[in-house]
Design a protein around this motif. Sequence first.
Motif, PDB file in Angstrom:
ATOM      1  N   ALA A 189      -3.882  -2.150   1.610  1.00  0.00           N
ATOM      2  CA  ALA A 189      -4.614  -2.121   0.338  1.00  0.00           C
ATOM      3  C   ALA A 189      -3.725  -1.936  -0.887  1.00  0.00           C
ATOM      4  O   ALA A 189      -4.168  -2.155  -2.015  1.00  0.00           O
ATOM      5  N   GLY A 190      -2.459  -1.523  -0.693  1.00  0.00           N
ATOM      6  CA  GLY A 190      -1.564  -1.373  -1.844  1.00  0.00           C
ATOM      7  C   GLY A 190      -1.899  -0.176  -2.724  1.00  0.00           C
ATOM      8  O   GLY A 190      -1.420  -0.098  -3.861  1.00  0.00           O
ATOM      9  N   VAL A 191      -2.704   0.770  -2.228  1.00  0.00           N
ATOM     10  CA  VAL A 191      -3.085   1.938  -3.040  1.00  0.00           C
ATOM     11  C   VAL A 191      -2.336   3.183  -2.549  1.00  0.00           C
ATOM     12  O   VAL A 191      -1.808   3.203  -1.440  1.00  0.00           O
ATOM     13  N   THR A 192      -2.332   4.218  -3.399  1.00  0.00           N
ATOM     14  CA  THR A 192      -1.614   5.464  -3.086  1.00  0.00           C
ATOM     15  C   THR A 192      -2.573   6.639  -3.165  1.00  0.00           C
ATOM     16  O   THR A 192      -3.388   6.719  -4.087  1.00  0.00           O
ATOM     17  N   LEU A 193      -2.466   7.538  -2.209  1.00  0.00           N
ATOM     18  CA  LEU A 193      -3.343   8.716  -2.168  1.00  0.00           C
ATOM     19  C   LEU A 193      -3.018   9.626  -3.362  1.00  0.00           C
ATOM     20  O   LEU A 193      -1.867  10.049  -3.526  1.00  0.00           O
ATOM     21  N   SER A 326     -13.836 -11.944  -8.684  1.00  0.00           N
ATOM     22  CA  SER A 326     -12.830 -11.408  -7.754  1.00  0.00           C
ATOM     23  C   SER A 326     -12.142 -10.213  -8.421  1.00  0.00           C
ATOM     24  O   SER A 326     -12.089 -10.108  -9.643  1.00  0.00           O
ATOM     25  N   ARG A 327     -11.638  -9.300  -7.571  1.00  0.00           N
ATOM     26  CA  ARG A 327     -10.814  -8.203  -8.096  1.00  0.00           C
ATOM     27  C   ARG A 327      -9.701  -7.910  -7.103  1.00  0.00           C
ATOM     28  O   ARG A 327      -9.788  -8.356  -5.954  1.00  0.00           O
ATOM     29  N   TRP A 328      -8.706  -7.199  -7.570  1.00  0.00           N
ATOM     30  CA  TRP A 328      -7.543  -6.936  -6.702  1.00  0.00           C
ATOM     31  C   TRP A 328      -6.919  -5.621  -7.112  1.00  0.00           C
ATOM     32  O   TRP A 328      -7.089  -5.169  -8.245  1.00  0.00           O
ATOM     33  N   THR A 329      -6.201  -5.006  -6.141  1.00  0.00           N
ATOM     34  CA  THR A 329      -5.547  -3.731  -6.445  1.00  0.00           C
ATOM     35  C   THR A 329      -4.211  -3.995  -7.147  1.00  0.00           C
ATOM     36  O   THR A 329      -3.616  -5.065  -6.995  1.00  0.00           O
ATOM     37  N   ARG A 330      -3.752  -3.001  -7.893  1.00  0.00           N
ATOM     38  CA  ARG A 330      -2.498  -3.118  -8.650  1.00  0.00           C
ATOM     39  C   ARG A 330      -1.489  -2.140  -8.053  1.00  0.00           C
ATOM     40  O   ARG A 330      -1.451  -0.962  -8.422  1.00  0.00           O
ATOM     41  N   PRO A 331      -0.689  -2.616  -7.087  1.00  0.00           N
ATOM     42  CA  PRO A 331       0.234  -1.708  -6.390  1.00  0.00           C
ATOM     43  C   PRO A 331       1.294  -1.124  -7.313  1.00  0.00           C
ATOM     44  O   PRO A 331       1.732  -1.793  -8.258  1.00  0.00           O
ATOM     45  N   ARG A 332       1.678   0.118  -7.030  1.00  0.00           N
ATOM     46  CA  ARG A 332       2.795   0.737  -7.759  1.00  0.00           C
ATOM     47  C   ARG A 332       4.020   0.851  -6.857  1.00  0.00           C
ATOM     48  O   ARG A 332       4.945   1.600  -7.108  1.00  0.00           O
ATOM     49  N   GLY A 333       3.987   0.094  -5.758  1.00  0.00           N
ATOM     50  CA  GLY A 333       5.105   0.079  -4.828  1.00  0.00           C
ATOM     51  C   GLY A 333       4.688  -0.704  -3.588  1.00  0.00           C
ATOM     52  O   GLY A 333       3.552  -1.179  -3.499  1.00  0.00           O
ATOM     53  N   GLY A 334       5.604  -0.820  -2.642  1.00  0.00           N
ATOM     54  CA  GLY A 334       5.267  -1.463  -1.373  1.00  0.00           C
ATOM     55  C   GLY A 334       5.205  -2.978  -1.468  1.00  0.00           C
ATOM     56  O   GLY A 334       5.845  -3.590  -2.341  1.00  0.00           O
ATOM     57  N   PHE A 335       4.415  -3.554  -0.558  1.00  0.00           N
ATOM     58  CA  PHE A 335       4.439  -5.008  -0.347  1.00  0.00           C
ATOM     59  C   PHE A 335       3.106  -5.716  -0.607  1.00  0.00           C
ATOM     60  O   PHE A 335       3.038  -6.929  -0.460  1.00  0.00           O
ATOM     61  N   PHE A 336       2.019  -4.975  -0.912  1.00  0.00           N
ATOM     62  CA  PHE A 336       0.691  -5.597  -0.803  1.00  0.00           C
ATOM     63  C   PHE A 336      -0.224  -5.394  -2.003  1.00  0.00           C
ATOM     64  O   PHE A 336      -0.202  -4.354  -2.650  1.00  0.00           O
ATOM     65  N   SER A 337      -1.072  -6.416  -2.213  1.00  0.00           N
ATOM     66  CA  SER A 337      -2.260  -6.250  -3.055  1.00  0.00           C
ATOM     67  C   SER A 337      -3.456  -6.701  -2.224  1.00  0.00           C
ATOM     68  O   SER A 337      -3.354  -7.609  -1.406  1.00  0.00           O
ATOM     69  N   VAL A 377      -8.999 -10.084   1.330  1.00  0.00           N
ATOM     70  CA  VAL A 377      -7.787 -10.771   1.800  1.00  0.00           C
ATOM     71  C   VAL A 377      -6.608  -9.853   1.522  1.00  0.00           C
ATOM     72  O   VAL A 377      -6.542  -9.233   0.465  1.00  0.00           O
ATOM     73  N   ARG A 378      -5.676  -9.771   2.489  1.00  0.00           N
ATOM     74  CA  ARG A 378      -4.428  -9.071   2.169  1.00  0.00           C
ATOM     75  C   ARG A 378      -3.435 -10.082   1.624  1.00  0.00           C
ATOM     76  O   ARG A 378      -3.189 -11.113   2.262  1.00  0.00           O
ATOM     77  N   LEU A 379      -2.874  -9.774   0.471  1.00  0.00           N
ATOM     78  CA  LEU A 379      -1.825 -10.615  -0.102  1.00  0.00           C
ATOM     79  C   LEU A 379      -0.519  -9.841  -0.059  1.00  0.00           C
ATOM     80  O   LEU A 379      -0.408  -8.775  -0.664  1.00  0.00           O
ATOM     81  N   SER A 380       0.442 -10.370   0.674  1.00  0.00           N
ATOM     82  CA  SER A 380       1.746  -9.731   0.739  1.00  0.00           C
ATOM     83  C   SER A 380       2.716 -10.531  -0.131  1.00  0.00           C
ATOM     84  O   SER A 380       2.844 -11.741   0.021  1.00  0.00           O
TER      85      SER A 380
END
Length: 402
Positions: A189-193, A326-337, A377-380
């Motif tokens: 999911a590209g999110v952080t706890l 559509s919407r998508w997560t905004r990663p602050r690190g890692g490989f995925f949205s 969908v996972r986008l890497s």
Amino acid sequence: MRDLATPALERGQVEPARRAQGAVGDGIASVLAFLGMPDIVSFAGGFPDPETFPREQVAALFEEFAASCEANAFQYAPTRGLAGTLDVLAGRLEALEGRRPAEDELLVTSGAIEALELVTKSFLDPGDLVVVEGPTYLGAIQAFRSFEATLEAVPLDEHGLDVEELERRLRGGMRPKLLYTIPDHQNPAGVTLAAERREPLVDLARRYDFLVVEDVAYRELGFSGETHPSLWSTAPDVVLQAGTTSKTFFPGVRLGWAVGPRDVTSRLVDAKQNTDQCAGALGQRLFEESVRRGWIDEQLVRSRALYERKSARLLAALERSMPEGSRWTRPRGGFFSWLTLPPGASSVELAPRAADAGVGIVPGTLFFPDGRGADSVRLSFSLVDEASIDDGIERLGSVLAR
Ligand SMILES: Cc1ncc(COP(=O)(O)O)c(C=O)c1O
């Protein structure tokens, strides 16, 4: 007459063990399938960019080991790991997470996936409950399933695992043995706890007697370099951390670690004696030297910048090309949205149509243990060539619009 010419397995006369029939599926194979296909822009596999591989440094270390015929690098290693490798891992944990593990709290594993396998093998009987995040890492679902565990997914939002929902379920009678979480730059999911959810989560583990398995595969790949306290450093009494060098060094060495309560790690060492006995010594020595010489930290600076650029490019392309709704997560690190499709669209139907249009994606259903995820969908962005990101997302947008 008995057919003796065909092996019994092919004749279907040797029944696979029950645990091997647990429908682990061909999920990972379908993720790998796009790799190396020439005309596909693939957002499928969560692989590191080969640009980050330390080719020259590894070549130099090989030469040194060979010239001095260094026994450690070529020989079997102790099951817990080589002393020098354990020392650099403990030193990194101390520097990055503020707590140095005692010697009997840490072991070297053959990748994070082996740490998950060892904890599963050591603590789960068939039918035991494991709580995972919904969505979660496919390899973990497969590891838990292969030992016939029962899985229940607790949802996450843009701040990571929904700890209040977890508490509601625990109050309602849910009794997991393990809770598996990827707190930092989660796969998929590209999110952080959020920092404020971390103490409450480990408090629940203490109150309801379960072990938290914290997977930190992407922790060191935050774009800003900043991190929240790890769950393990917050609560070393109830958290087992599984880590990997796959994303910060290179996955070809299959190297990782497990750190946690000594009662837990001693079981993992026992279990490892029945699998590969030790992680490869050569990889352990390569990693140790690369840490000691400062190469890992130098590479991390470059890797974070590379993945941040790719992520920014992906987010900008999504902004331009994704249809309304559509919407998508905004990663602050890692490989995925994590992309949520417009209402009514199905990622299971989208994936083959996207492949026809030259785009590899993984439908969200693979990341849930219960069939959910068809809307996602996972986008890497880690492996895809920077210059192809715009084109790939544009094509995905056109397929969706049709
Ligand atoms: C969350 C997570 N854990 C573990 C792994 C596997 O790590 P390793 O290569 O060390 O087995 C991955 C790799 O994709 C991952 O995404």
